[in-house]
Write a protein that holds these residues in place. Structure first.
Motif, mmCIF file in Angstrom:
data_model
loop_
_atom_site.group_PDB
_atom_site.id
_atom_site.type_symbol
_atom_site.label_atom_id
_atom_site.label_comp_id
_atom_site.label_asym_id
_atom_site.label_seq_id
_atom_site.Cartn_x
_atom_site.Cartn_y
_atom_site.Cartn_z
ATOM 1 N N GLY A 132 0.785 -1.221 0.000
ATOM 2 C CA GLY A 132 0.000 0.000 0.000
ATOM 3 C C GLY A 132 0.822 1.278 0.000
ATOM 4 N N THR A 133 2.148 1.157 -0.058
ATOM 5 C CA THR A 133 3.027 2.329 -0.106
ATOM 6 C C THR A 133 3.634 2.454 -1.504
ATOM 7 N N ASP A 134 4.447 3.493 -1.695
ATOM 8 C CA ASP A 134 5.175 3.619 -2.956
ATOM 9 C C ASP A 134 6.661 3.288 -2.788
ATOM 10 N N PHE A 135 7.039 2.701 -1.647
ATOM 11 C CA PHE A 135 8.415 2.255 -1.467
ATOM 12 C C PHE A 135 8.696 1.074 -2.393
ATOM 13 N N ASN A 136 9.939 0.982 -2.869
ATOM 14 C CA ASN A 136 10.281 -0.119 -3.776
ATOM 15 C C ASN A 136 11.278 -1.100 -3.185
ATOM 16 N N THR A 137 11.610 -0.943 -1.904
ATOM 17 C CA THR A 137 12.640 -1.782 -1.287
ATOM 18 C C THR A 137 12.166 -2.293 0.066
ATOM 19 N N LEU A 138 12.231 -3.591 0.235
ATOM 20 C CA LEU A 138 11.867 -4.232 1.497
ATOM 21 C C LEU A 138 13.133 -4.813 2.131
ATOM 22 N N ILE A 139 13.440 -4.372 3.335
ATOM 23 C CA ILE A 139 14.646 -4.826 4.035
ATOM 24 C C ILE A 139 14.230 -5.703 5.202
ATOM 25 N N ASN A 140 14.729 -6.940 5.229
ATOM 26 C CA ASN A 140 14.507 -7.796 6.392
ATOM 27 C C ASN A 140 15.819 -7.926 7.151
ATOM 28 N N ILE A 141 15.749 -7.767 8.466
ATOM 29 C CA ILE A 141 16.950 -7.706 9.307
ATOM 30 C C ILE A 141 16.832 -8.747 10.418
ATOM 31 N N HIS A 142 17.878 -9.538 10.576
ATOM 32 C CA HIS A 142 17.967 -10.420 11.733
ATOM 33 C C HIS A 142 19.322 -10.216 12.390
ATOM 34 N N ASP A 143 19.540 -10.859 13.510
ATOM 35 C CA ASP A 143 20.777 -10.618 14.263
ATOM 36 C C ASP A 143 21.548 -11.905 14.524
ATOM 37 N N HIS A 144 22.841 -11.738 14.621
ATOM 38 C CA HIS A 144 23.736 -12.762 15.158
ATOM 39 C C HIS A 144 24.253 -12.224 16.486
ATOM 40 N N TRP A 145 23.417 -12.335 17.506
ATOM 41 C CA TRP A 145 23.731 -11.764 18.807
ATOM 42 C C TRP A 145 25.001 -12.359 19.417
ATOM 43 N N PHE A 146 25.401 -13.538 18.911
ATOM 44 C CA PHE A 146 26.568 -14.240 19.454
ATOM 45 C C PHE A 146 27.884 -13.725 18.874
ATOM 46 N N ASP A 147 27.844 -12.907 17.807
ATOM 47 C CA ASP A 147 29.065 -12.308 17.253
ATOM 48 C C ASP A 147 29.306 -10.954 17.908
ATOM 49 N N SER A 148 30.589 -10.560 17.972
ATOM 50 C CA SER A 148 30.913 -9.306 18.648
ATOM 51 C C SER A 148 31.369 -8.220 17.682
ATOM 52 N N GLU A 149 32.432 -8.459 16.898
ATOM 53 C CA GLU A 149 33.010 -7.408 16.056
ATOM 54 C C GLU A 149 32.419 -7.396 14.648
ATOM 55 N N ASN A 150 32.510 -8.531 13.974
ATOM 56 C CA ASN A 150 32.006 -8.623 12.597
ATOM 57 C C ASN A 150 31.086 -9.830 12.479
ATOM 58 N N THR A 151 30.249 -9.798 11.474
ATOM 59 C CA THR A 151 29.365 -10.930 11.260
ATOM 60 C C THR A 151 29.159 -11.133 9.766
ATOM 61 N N ALA A 152 28.709 -12.324 9.404
ATOM 62 C CA ALA A 152 28.487 -12.662 7.998
ATOM 63 C C ALA A 152 27.272 -13.575 7.909
ATOM 64 N N PHE A 153 26.729 -13.700 6.706
ATOM 65 C CA PHE A 153 25.574 -14.556 6.492
ATOM 66 C C PHE A 153 25.972 -16.025 6.586
ATOM 67 N N SER A 154 25.124 -16.813 7.212
ATOM 68 C CA SER A 154 25.358 -18.248 7.343
ATOM 69 C C SER A 154 24.689 -18.996 6.193
ATOM 70 N N ARG A 155 24.927 -20.292 6.121
ATOM 71 C CA ARG A 155 24.263 -21.101 5.100
ATOM 72 C C ARG A 155 22.757 -21.145 5.321
ATOM 73 N N ILE A 156 22.361 -21.143 6.582
ATOM 74 C CA ILE A 156 20.924 -21.092 6.884
ATOM 75 C C ILE A 156 20.328 -19.789 6.359
ATOM 76 N N ASP A 157 21.067 -18.691 6.549
ATOM 77 C CA ASP A 157 20.624 -17.394 6.024
ATOM 78 C C ASP A 157 20.484 -17.440 4.511
ATOM 79 N N ASP A 158 21.449 -18.077 3.836
ATOM 80 C CA ASP A 158 21.390 -18.178 2.378
ATOM 81 C C ASP A 158 20.109 -18.868 1.925
ATOM 82 N N THR A 159 19.800 -19.980 2.576
ATOM 83 C CA THR A 159 18.601 -20.739 2.215
ATOM 84 C C THR A 159 17.335 -19.929 2.476
ATOM 85 N N ASP A 160 17.269 -19.298 3.656
ATOM 86 C CA ASP A 160 16.090 -18.504 4.013
ATOM 87 C C ASP A 160 15.901 -17.334 3.055
ATOM 88 N N ASP A 161 16.998 -16.650 2.705
ATOM 89 C CA ASP A 161 16.898 -15.487 1.823
ATOM 90 C C ASP A 161 16.447 -15.881 0.420
#
Length: 494
Positions: free
Chosen positions: A85-114
């Motif tokens: 119902g909006t005119d936005f063209n970009t949907l951002i979904n955000i999750h967390d890796h609360w167990f990482d401290s400095e840097n983080t990267a996508f996991s294989r589970i993330d790849d499948t889900d995305d």
């Protein structure tokens, strides 16, 4: 191809506070609506300070664990319904890796889900938008996935219709201080500062110097002030410069055009400057445009840049850059100088900084920066302008050769460059406006701590243009050929 996602700090802080909490042991989700602008060599995703943010509570999830999270279908349907119902063209979904401290990267589970979520968007959601045109705007959808941890984040565009499903994104946060999370492959903790920049090591951290080397600055104005700023930026270690100025060098410019020679007279300023910079800094990436920055063919350059710097004496162009700064969420540093000769000689310089979504712009700052008579003259409809002139509200003024001096340009450039570097490094609160007058030894300075002005919802710039990117045309002055027909001509054709 340059790809970046640019957040307002206001939105970024809300997301971080939701995802990174003490004692947390399960992943969670949030969604943000944004706008993507694509140019021929860049993709820029803009998350403005007023972007819709959906922070999901525990009862929205079907299942949660330390390393995965599954949303209830009814909740996802409601999110997509709201987005449609909006005119936005970009949907951002955000999750967390609360167990990482400095840097983080996508996991294989993330790849499948995305991939699974993107296939649903392409196979079901986008066709629905086309079919339900009375309810929603039919537009291509950009799907962004993001993972956040305590000390970093990673983001990527997802599109299963392409051979390369994932396109990494640099993350930028525009606030009281600039923050960046470059694509992880571009940074290592080792100090890779070039030897010629080693005198920066004591006050610019290696990570910040590395980011400077990746940054692209759009510099508008290559005259007395702009030429000094261009060389200063190169010596700071900026990786790429876009320089825009339509003017030719003439004899009267030689007293202040840094490096200018009599043999350069008659040549384009941007070409003279580019030759000098390439001779001094062979690795600097340069793009020059001998056109007015308002030219329609140049609008894509705003989506390529990371920062906007103005070194000019033209309030009509300054008004345009102020709009571009807010629309493309570009931190904007603007310098100006003047030499007063009456009643006594005085040298004045001014610095203004716009941090889109965080500070007021030049229109709503409460500081009188712009010459509104000149702006009205350039932007108003010819009929309106003609009526105002006949009523005496706008006065025609001949072009005046303003006095200029090299030393004043150097002082203004130094102040601007110190504040630009301060914004990247966070040494003290960023200056939003400063004024220096030589004769009275006056120096007025307002910063984000002493005068924390905010974007106004009533401002026609901040309240309308924030984060629109390429979805809205920037305000362009009317062509000279259309300037002010006579009031009789207007009335006769009304």
């Amino acid at each position: 191809m340059k790809t970046v996602i640019r957040f307002s700090e206001k939105v970024w802080s809300r997301i971080r506070d939701h995802h990174i909490q003490p004692g947390k042991r399960c992943e969670t989700l949030s969604y943000v609506f944004a706008r993507t602008t694509k140019a021929y060599d860049s993709t820029t995703i803009l998350v403005a300070h007023d972007a819709p943010v959906l922070l999901l509570d525990e009862d929205c999830f079907e299942k949660r664990s330390a390393s995965s999270v599954h949303l209830k279908k009814a909740v996802l349907d409601q999110i997509l319904f709201q987005f449609a119902g909006t005119d936005f063209n970009t949907l951002i979904n955000i999750h967390d890796h609360w167990f990482d401290s400095e840097n983080t990267a996508f996991s294989r589970i993330d790849d499948t889900d995305d991939q699974r979520f993107d296939q649903y968007l392409r196979d079901h959601f986008e066709p629905m938008l086309r079919e339900q045109s009375s309810f929603s705007v039919d537009r291509p959808i950009f799907n962004v996935s993001m993972v956040i941890c305590d000390g970093g984040a990673s983001a990527r565009l997802v599109n299963t219709c392409k051979s390369d499903f994932f396109q990494p994104l640099d993350i930028q946060v525009i606030g009281d201080q600039f923050h960046c999370f470059p694509v992880s492959a571009g940074w290592s903790s080792a100090d890779d500062t070039p030897e010629w920049l080693n005198r920066h090591r004591d006050f610019i951290e290696p990570k910040q110097q590395h980011w400077l080397g990746l940054s692209e600055v759009l510099l508008v104005g290559a005259g007395g002030l702009g030429a000094i700023l261009a060389e200063s930026l190169a010596r700071l270690g900026i990786g790429a410069l876009i320089i825009v100025d339509p003017d030719l060098l003439d004899d009267s410019n030689l007293n202040r055009f840094q490096g200018g020679c009599p043999s350069d007279v008659g040549q384009q300023k941007v070409r003279i400057l580019a030759r000098r910079l390439k001779a001094m800094f062979p690795e600097l990436k340069l793009s020059i445009h001998a056109l007015p920055v308002q030219d329609e063919v140049l609008e894509d350059i705003f989506s390529r840049a990371d920062f906007l710097i103005g070194g000019l004496d033209d309030d009509v162009t300054r008004y345009y850059l102020n709009a571009a700064s807010v629309q493309y969420m570009l931190p904007y540093f603007d310098g100006g100088v003047s030499v007063e000769t009456r009643p006594m000689v005085d040298f004045r310089s001014r610095l203004s900084v716009v941090l889109p979504g965080t500070s007021a712009c030049l229109q709503c700052s409460g500081v009188d920066v712009l010459d509104w008579a000149a702006i009205d003259e350039a932007y108003a409809h010819p009929a309106t302008r003609s009526i105002k002139q006949s009523a005496g509200y706008v006065v025609d003024r001949p072009e005046i050769a303003a006095p200029s001096v090299y030393g004043l340009n150097m002082a203004c450039s130094a102040a601007l460059m110190q504040e630009f570097t301060n914004y990247l490094c966070g040494w003290r609160p960023v200056t939003t406006n400063s004024l220096t007058e030589w004769r009275t030894n006056r120096h007025d300075r307002a910063d984000r701590e002493t005068y924390p002005s905010w974007p106004s919802e009533d401002c026609p710039n901040c309240g309308f243009r924030s984060g629109l990117g390429g979805e809205e045309c920037l305000p362009r002055p009317l062509p000279q050929s259309e300037l002010a027909p006579s009031i009789e001509h207007f009335l006769n054709n009304f």
